[in-house]
Design a protein around this motif. Structure first.
Motif, mmCIF file in Angstrom:
data_model
loop_
_atom_site.group_PDB
_atom_site.id
_atom_site.type_symbol
_atom_site.label_atom_id
_atom_site.label_comp_id
_atom_site.label_asym_id
_atom_site.label_seq_id
_atom_site.Cartn_x
_atom_site.Cartn_y
_atom_site.Cartn_z
ATOM 1 N N LEU A 162 0.827 -1.208 0.000
ATOM 2 C CA LEU A 162 0.000 0.000 0.000
ATOM 3 C C LEU A 162 0.864 1.261 0.000
ATOM 4 O O LEU A 162 1.839 1.354 0.756
ATOM 5 C CB LEU A 162 -0.874 0.034 1.252
ATOM 6 N N VAL A 172 2.467 5.958 8.938
ATOM 7 C CA VAL A 172 1.813 4.916 9.716
ATOM 8 C C VAL A 172 2.198 5.152 11.166
ATOM 9 O O VAL A 172 3.281 5.673 11.455
ATOM 10 C CB VAL A 172 2.234 3.506 9.233
ATOM 11 N N ARG A 175 -2.690 3.612 9.019
ATOM 12 C CA ARG A 175 -2.050 4.224 7.863
ATOM 13 C C ARG A 175 -2.751 5.518 7.472
ATOM 14 O O ARG A 175 -3.972 5.597 7.468
ATOM 15 C CB ARG A 175 -2.098 3.235 6.694
ATOM 16 N N TYR A 201 -7.573 3.364 -2.055
ATOM 17 C CA TYR A 201 -7.173 2.189 -1.285
ATOM 18 C C TYR A 201 -8.137 1.883 -0.148
ATOM 19 O O TYR A 201 -8.196 0.745 0.329
ATOM 20 C CB TYR A 201 -5.725 2.322 -0.812
ATOM 21 N N LEU A 228 -9.376 -1.918 0.424
ATOM 22 C CA LEU A 228 -9.424 -2.591 1.719
ATOM 23 C C LEU A 228 -10.840 -3.051 2.059
ATOM 24 O O LEU A 228 -11.035 -4.135 2.617
ATOM 25 C CB LEU A 228 -8.867 -1.670 2.798
ATOM 26 N N LEU A 265 -1.029 -6.978 4.602
ATOM 27 C CA LEU A 265 -1.083 -5.565 4.217
ATOM 28 C C LEU A 265 0.193 -4.885 4.689
ATOM 29 O O LEU A 265 0.467 -4.841 5.892
ATOM 30 C CB LEU A 265 -2.302 -4.877 4.838
ATOM 31 N N VAL A 266 0.964 -4.376 3.733
ATOM 32 C CA VAL A 266 2.253 -3.764 4.050
ATOM 33 C C VAL A 266 2.313 -2.383 3.402
ATOM 34 O O VAL A 266 2.096 -2.245 2.195
ATOM 35 C CB VAL A 266 3.423 -4.625 3.528
ATOM 36 N N VAL A 267 2.600 -1.356 4.189
ATOM 37 C CA VAL A 267 2.739 -0.002 3.648
ATOM 38 C C VAL A 267 4.224 0.291 3.449
ATOM 39 O O VAL A 267 5.075 -0.149 4.234
ATOM 40 C CB VAL A 267 2.057 1.040 4.569
ATOM 41 N N HIS A 325 -8.296 1.295 8.089
ATOM 42 C CA HIS A 325 -7.901 -0.083 8.405
ATOM 43 C C HIS A 325 -6.430 -0.113 8.812
ATOM 44 O O HIS A 325 -5.602 0.525 8.160
ATOM 45 C CB HIS A 325 -8.055 -0.993 7.183
ATOM 46 N N VAL A 363 -2.641 -1.778 9.094
ATOM 47 C CA VAL A 363 -1.807 -2.682 8.301
ATOM 48 C C VAL A 363 -1.045 -3.607 9.249
ATOM 49 O O VAL A 363 -0.980 -3.366 10.451
ATOM 50 C CB VAL A 363 -0.820 -1.889 7.412
ATOM 51 N N GLN A 364 -0.493 -4.673 8.676
ATOM 52 C CA GLN A 364 0.274 -5.615 9.501
ATOM 53 C C GLN A 364 1.734 -5.214 9.663
ATOM 54 O O GLN A 364 2.385 -5.572 10.627
ATOM 55 C CB GLN A 364 0.217 -7.020 8.884
#
Length: 204
Positions: free
Chosen positions: A133, A138, A144, A152, A156, A168-170, A188, A190-191
């Motif tokens: 993303l 973040v 995020r 986006y 999501l 989910l990676v920014v 939402h 992110v991980q």
């Protein structure tokens, strides 16, 4: 940087600060960050084990993704790239290498590079094992801050409706991991975040 509850005004102010900091980076700084970002992102187990990765082509002063896209493809991953639709939703196409990208002009937006091949439909993202993303920041909770276009957010929401659970990676610069970003109900977490200096994970 500005910290405030969750008002759209607070988001807009923080976006202005972050975009100004990006514009101040030299071309050499951006290039070095892109190389380092490719290395750190590729080390993520979520990407190493993924068969399909939904990503994006960086534009302007965004953290560079071009080296990462080519490395993912060289590793045998199927890479999906977004195509901006008139309503700000995203369609998707497969990345076939640098020569398969075409410039696309969208009213009121900067020129984008999009995949020139067949369109796969907005639902194609639900088949991705990992989604990279774009963003501006973040926070320590994994919330995020995007650019505000809503594209986006729709992605999501689509993943959630489909019951899809990709990683989910920014992708950000190092100083864009901040204490807190303004949050709204539709946001939402992110991980993980990948920056030039490493990876940070959030929650479980």
């Amino acid at each position: 940087m500005t910290e405030n509850p969750s008002s759209p005004t607070a988001k807009a102010e923080l976006r202005r600060e972050l975009l100004a900091a990006r514009r101040a980076l030299s071309p050499d700084d951006r290039a070095a960050a892109a190389r380092a970002l490719a290395r750190t992102a590729l080390a993520l187990p979520e990407l190493a084990g993924a068969r399909t990765v939904a990503a994006y082509v960086s534009v302007g002063a965004e953290p560079g993704t071009r080296e990462l896209l080519d490395a993912l493809r060289a590793a045998g991953k199927r890479v999906l790239l977004p195509v901006l639709l008139a309503d700000n939703d995203l369609d998707w196409g497969a990345y076939g290498g640098p020569g398969t990208l075409a410039g696309a002009a969208h009213p009121g937006k900067m020129r984008l590079l999009e995949p020139a091949g067949p369109r796969l439909g907005p639902q194609a993202v639900t088949g991705a094992d990992a989604v990279l993303l774009p963003g501006l920041a973040v926070d320590r909770r994994g919330m995020r801050l995007g650019r505000g276009g809503g594209s986006y957010d729709r992605v999501l929401e689509r993943l959630e409706r489909a019951g899809a659970r990709p990683a989910l990676v920014v992708l950000l610069y190092d100083d864009e991991v901040v204490a807190r970003v303004p949050e709204e109900p539709h946001d939402h977490p992110v991980q993980a975040v990948a920056t030039p200096s490493g990876v940070r994970r959030f929650g479980s």
